[in-house]
Design an enzyme around this catalytic site. Structure first.
Site, PDB file in Angstrom:
ATOM      1  N   ARG A  14       0.818  -1.210   0.000  1.00 22.54           N
ATOM      2  CA  ARG A  14       0.000   0.000   0.000  1.00 22.54           C
ATOM      3  C   ARG A  14       0.860   1.272   0.000  1.00 22.54           C
ATOM      4  NH1 ARG A  14      -3.389  -3.630  -0.607  1.00 22.54           N
ATOM      5  NH2 ARG A  14      -5.396  -3.783   0.451  1.00 22.54           N
ATOM      6  N   SER A  57     -10.808  -1.624  -1.551  1.00 18.56           N
ATOM      7  CA  SER A  57     -10.729  -1.559  -0.092  1.00 18.56           C
ATOM      8  C   SER A  57     -10.418  -0.126   0.328  1.00 18.56           C
ATOM      9  CB  SER A  57      -9.650  -2.509   0.436  1.00 18.56           C
ATOM     10  OG  SER A  57      -9.976  -3.844   0.119  1.00 18.56           O
ATOM     11  N   GLU A  83      -7.072   4.214   2.298  1.00 19.99           N
ATOM     12  CA  GLU A  83      -6.129   3.884   1.238  1.00 19.99           C
ATOM     13  C   GLU A  83      -6.188   4.879   0.084  1.00 19.99           C
ATOM     14  OE1 GLU A  83      -4.936   0.216  -1.753  1.00 19.99           O
ATOM     15  OE2 GLU A  83      -6.321  -0.113  -0.113  1.00 19.99           O
TER      16      GLU A  83
END
Length: 210
Positions: free
Chosen positions: A14, A89, A195
């Site tokens: 990420r 997500s 995110e």
């Protein structure tokens, strides 16, 4: 225009230089090196479990398994799927100190959310910290799949996907995301981080949202 190597891009879980400095560059294209006939890498636990009965799955079989897993989470675009409008997500899996992870396990046991410590998803890291599963925290905090807040909501297939049902705004989405973030923080003392990278809008700090 500049061409950067994978190392120069700083890719990690990420993370990348593009995420750390979202206003500095736009990716125009990417090149991949592929090996004909290479064996698939099954490092992702869910994928490995799905293919556990096959000694040497082919690339085509792995591709089909990946698509099936993602489709079950509404992560493959389908015009008939009401959860199709999402950024994937929304929250990253939090990385916490070992004592924080232990506190979450103790709380889950005390509140009868689990029957055994190993039922709480957690992944020890080399530096001694622990990665927890954001989706597990969201659902155990009481945020239900399919929750609606006007034109936005939580996917009915995946607790981490925040979806748009039409007619909403960025403010609506952030209001929902903050509600999810704060619900988890109040229940477990863990602050989830988004995110997606925000452009032109700020992500409220935890203390600012109350």
């Amino acid at each position: 225009m500049r061409e950067l190597s994978a190392a120069e891009c700083g890719f990690a879980y990420r993370d990348s230089i593009f995420r750390r400095n979202p206003g500095q560059a736009i990716v125009l294209s990417a090149s991949f090196a592929l090996r004909p006939g290479a064996q698939p890498v099954l490092a992702y636990r869910e994928l490995a479990t799905a293919l556990a009965g096959r000694a040497r799955p082919s690339l085509a079989e792995v591709r089909a398994a990946v698509l099936d897993l993602r489709r079950k989470k509404s992560m493959v675009y389908d015009a008939r799927d009401p959860n199709r409008r999402s950024a994937g997500s929304f929250f990253t899996n939090p990385i916490v100190e070992a004592h924080q992870a232990a506190a979450v396990v103790a709380q889950a046991l005390g509140e009868h959310l689990v029957r055994a410590p190993e039922e709480v998803p957690q992944y020890p890291l080399p530096d001694g910290r622990v990665k927890l599963a954001a989706g597990w925290l969201v659902e155990r905090a009481g945020v239900k799949r399919g929750l609606r807040m006007g034109s936005v909501g939580v996917s009915s297939q995946h607790a981490l996907a925040l979806v748009h049902h039409g007619g909403g705004s960025t403010a609506d989405l952030i209001r929902l995301a903050v509600h999810v973030r704060d619900t988890v923080a109040l229940r477990f003392g863990i602050a989830l981080a988004p995110e997606p990278v925000f452009l032109g809008v700020n992500w409220p700090a935890l203390q600012e949202s109350h």
